[in-house]
Scaffold this motif. Structure first.
Motif, PDB file in Angstrom:
ATOM      1  N   ARG A  22      -4.465  -0.482  -6.102  1.00 25.32           N
ATOM      2  CA  ARG A  22      -3.742   0.133  -4.992  1.00 25.32           C
ATOM      3  C   ARG A  22      -3.642   1.646  -5.200  1.00 25.32           C
ATOM      4  O   ARG A  22      -3.946   2.430  -4.312  1.00 25.32           O
ATOM      5  CB  ARG A  22      -2.341  -0.472  -4.862  1.00 25.32           C
ATOM      6  CG  ARG A  22      -1.490   0.226  -3.795  1.00 25.32           C
ATOM      7  CD  ARG A  22      -0.015   0.152  -4.033  1.00 25.32           C
ATOM      8  NE  ARG A  22       0.333   0.637  -5.352  1.00 25.32           N
ATOM      9  CZ  ARG A  22       1.376   0.218  -6.043  1.00 25.32           C
ATOM     10  NH1 ARG A  22       2.183  -0.700  -5.555  1.00 25.32           N
ATOM     11  NH2 ARG A  22       1.642   0.712  -7.232  1.00 25.32           N
ATOM     12  N   ASP A  23      -3.219   2.053  -6.402  1.00 27.61           N
ATOM     13  CA  ASP A  23      -3.082   3.481  -6.690  1.00 27.61           C
ATOM     14  C   ASP A  23      -4.432   4.186  -6.648  1.00 27.61           C
ATOM     15  O   ASP A  23      -4.530   5.322  -6.179  1.00 27.61           O
ATOM     16  CB  ASP A  23      -2.407   3.688  -8.048  1.00 27.61           C
ATOM     17  CG  ASP A  23      -0.946   3.280  -8.042  1.00 27.61           C
ATOM     18  OD1 ASP A  23      -0.388   3.031  -6.947  1.00 27.61           O
ATOM     19  OD2 ASP A  23      -0.359   3.193  -9.134  1.00 27.61           O
ATOM     20  N   GLU A  67       0.833  -1.199   0.000  1.00 30.80           N
ATOM     21  CA  GLU A  67       0.000   0.000   0.000  1.00 30.80           C
ATOM     22  C   GLU A  67       0.870   1.252   0.000  1.00 30.80           C
ATOM     23  O   GLU A  67       1.932   1.276   0.613  1.00 30.80           O
ATOM     24  CB  GLU A  67      -0.927   0.017   1.220  1.00 30.80           C
ATOM     25  CG  GLU A  67      -2.064  -0.982   1.133  1.00 30.80           C
ATOM     26  CD  GLU A  67      -3.008  -0.746  -0.028  1.00 30.80           C
ATOM     27  OE1 GLU A  67      -3.451   0.397  -0.257  1.00 30.80           O
ATOM     28  OE2 GLU A  67      -3.317  -1.733  -0.734  1.00 30.80           O
ATOM     29  N   ARG A  68       0.398   2.283  -0.681  1.00 30.97           N
ATOM     30  CA  ARG A  68       1.100   3.566  -0.699  1.00 30.97           C
ATOM     31  C   ARG A  68       0.860   4.272   0.614  1.00 30.97           C
ATOM     32  O   ARG A  68      -0.253   4.297   1.133  1.00 30.97           O
ATOM     33  CB  ARG A  68       0.588   4.417  -1.855  1.00 30.97           C
ATOM     34  CG  ARG A  68       0.944   3.811  -3.211  1.00 30.97           C
ATOM     35  CD  ARG A  68       0.477   4.662  -4.336  1.00 30.97           C
ATOM     36  NE  ARG A  68       1.236   5.909  -4.348  1.00 30.97           N
ATOM     37  CZ  ARG A  68       1.291   6.731  -5.376  1.00 30.97           C
ATOM     38  NH1 ARG A  68       0.647   6.452  -6.472  1.00 30.97           N
ATOM     39  NH2 ARG A  68       1.986   7.834  -5.324  1.00 30.97           N
ATOM     40  N   ARG A  93      -6.833  10.472  -1.151  1.00 35.79           N
ATOM     41  CA  ARG A  93      -6.266  11.829  -1.222  1.00 35.79           C
ATOM     42  C   ARG A  93      -7.326  12.827  -1.684  1.00 35.79           C
ATOM     43  O   ARG A  93      -7.387  13.956  -1.196  1.00 35.79           O
ATOM     44  CB  ARG A  93      -5.056  11.860  -2.165  1.00 35.79           C
ATOM     45  CG  ARG A  93      -3.880  11.026  -1.708  1.00 35.79           C
ATOM     46  CD  ARG A  93      -3.297  11.485  -0.404  1.00 35.79           C
ATOM     47  NE  ARG A  93      -2.598  12.751  -0.591  1.00 35.79           N
ATOM     48  CZ  ARG A  93      -2.174  13.509   0.412  1.00 35.79           C
ATOM     49  NH1 ARG A  93      -2.371  13.167   1.657  1.00 35.79           N
ATOM     50  NH2 ARG A  93      -1.542  14.638   0.159  1.00 35.79           N
ATOM     51  N   VAL A 133       0.162   7.184   3.119  1.00 35.67           N
ATOM     52  CA  VAL A 133      -0.557   8.450   3.086  1.00 35.67           C
ATOM     53  C   VAL A 133       0.075   9.367   4.123  1.00 35.67           C
ATOM     54  O   VAL A 133       0.269   8.981   5.272  1.00 35.67           O
ATOM     55  CB  VAL A 133      -2.052   8.253   3.379  1.00 35.67           C
ATOM     56  CG1 VAL A 133      -2.788   9.581   3.425  1.00 35.67           C
ATOM     57  CG2 VAL A 133      -2.681   7.337   2.339  1.00 35.67           C
ATOM     58  N   TYR A 170      -5.366   4.849  -3.094  1.00 32.28           N
ATOM     59  CA  TYR A 170      -4.567   5.962  -2.575  1.00 32.28           C
ATOM     60  C   TYR A 170      -5.111   7.308  -3.064  1.00 32.28           C
ATOM     61  O   TYR A 170      -5.366   8.219  -2.271  1.00 32.28           O
ATOM     62  CB  TYR A 170      -3.101   5.800  -3.005  1.00 32.28           C
ATOM     63  CG  TYR A 170      -2.241   6.996  -2.674  1.00 32.28           C
ATOM     64  CD1 TYR A 170      -1.724   7.172  -1.399  1.00 32.28           C
ATOM     65  CD2 TYR A 170      -1.962   7.964  -3.641  1.00 32.28           C
ATOM     66  CE1 TYR A 170      -0.936   8.270  -1.081  1.00 32.28           C
ATOM     67  CE2 TYR A 170      -1.179   9.069  -3.328  1.00 32.28           C
ATOM     68  CZ  TYR A 170      -0.667   9.209  -2.058  1.00 32.28           C
ATOM     69  OH  TYR A 170       0.093  10.311  -1.756  1.00 32.28           O
TER      70      TYR A 170
END
Length: 163
Positions: free
Chosen positions: A69-70, A20-21, A77, A23, A73
């Motif tokens: 996943r992106d 996971e990215r 955001r 945050v 994210y």
């Protein structure tokens, strides 16, 4: 544990999952342009995911996992975005273009923007970066200290513009 007791199918599936990215913990302040870029990024990712899904059995499962996943994210955001429209002010704010000079009279012009819009090569500086934090709230004529990894640098604000 003995390898005889490891479910290799589950281990392989877990290895293929993208990490996971992360945050950021800082507030997600964005300029109107930054918000539009986030919206476009979400739309692009949704389109790419749809293209992969339409391929059925020929779809690249790793690519789909990466896109999902992106997408998680950037949707997060977008949901946490707090729009900051630049307004006329005698102090540096998010969205303002700032011209400053350093101790050797080298002049530089940057715009303070949100983290997802930042692009140092284009002069777009994250407001939460060391340079952004040094400039935020400064007025024309103020000398501030830019705390850089290679050493602190005194800079003076020369102009503050909306565009």
């Amino acid at each position: 544990m003995s390898r005889a007791f490891v479910n290799e199918d589950n281990a392989a599936a877990q290895a293929d999952q993208p990490v996971e990215r992360q945050v950021s913990a800082q507030p997600n302040y964005v300029t109107p342009t930054g918000l539009a870029q986030l919206q476009a990024r979400v739309a692009d990712l949704q389109a790419l995911r749809s293209q992969q899904a339409a391929r059925g059995d020929l779809a690249d499962k790793q690519r789909i996992a990466d896109l999902e996943r992106d997408l998680r994210y950037f949707k997060q955001r977008l949901q946490s975005a707090q729009i900051v429209a630049p307004t006329s002010s005698d102090q540096v704010r998010i969205g303002h273009w700032v011209t400053f000079v350093d101790e050797q009279d080298h002049e530089q012009r940057v715009q303070l923007v949100g983290e997802d819009q930042a692009d140092a090569a284009s002069g777009l500086i994250n407001w939460g970066s060391p340079l952004g934090r040094a400039l935020l709230g400064a007025k024309v004529g103020d000398e501030v200290i830019w705390k850089r990894p290679v050493g602190d640098l005194a800079i003076e604000v020369v102009t503050i513009d909306l565009q």
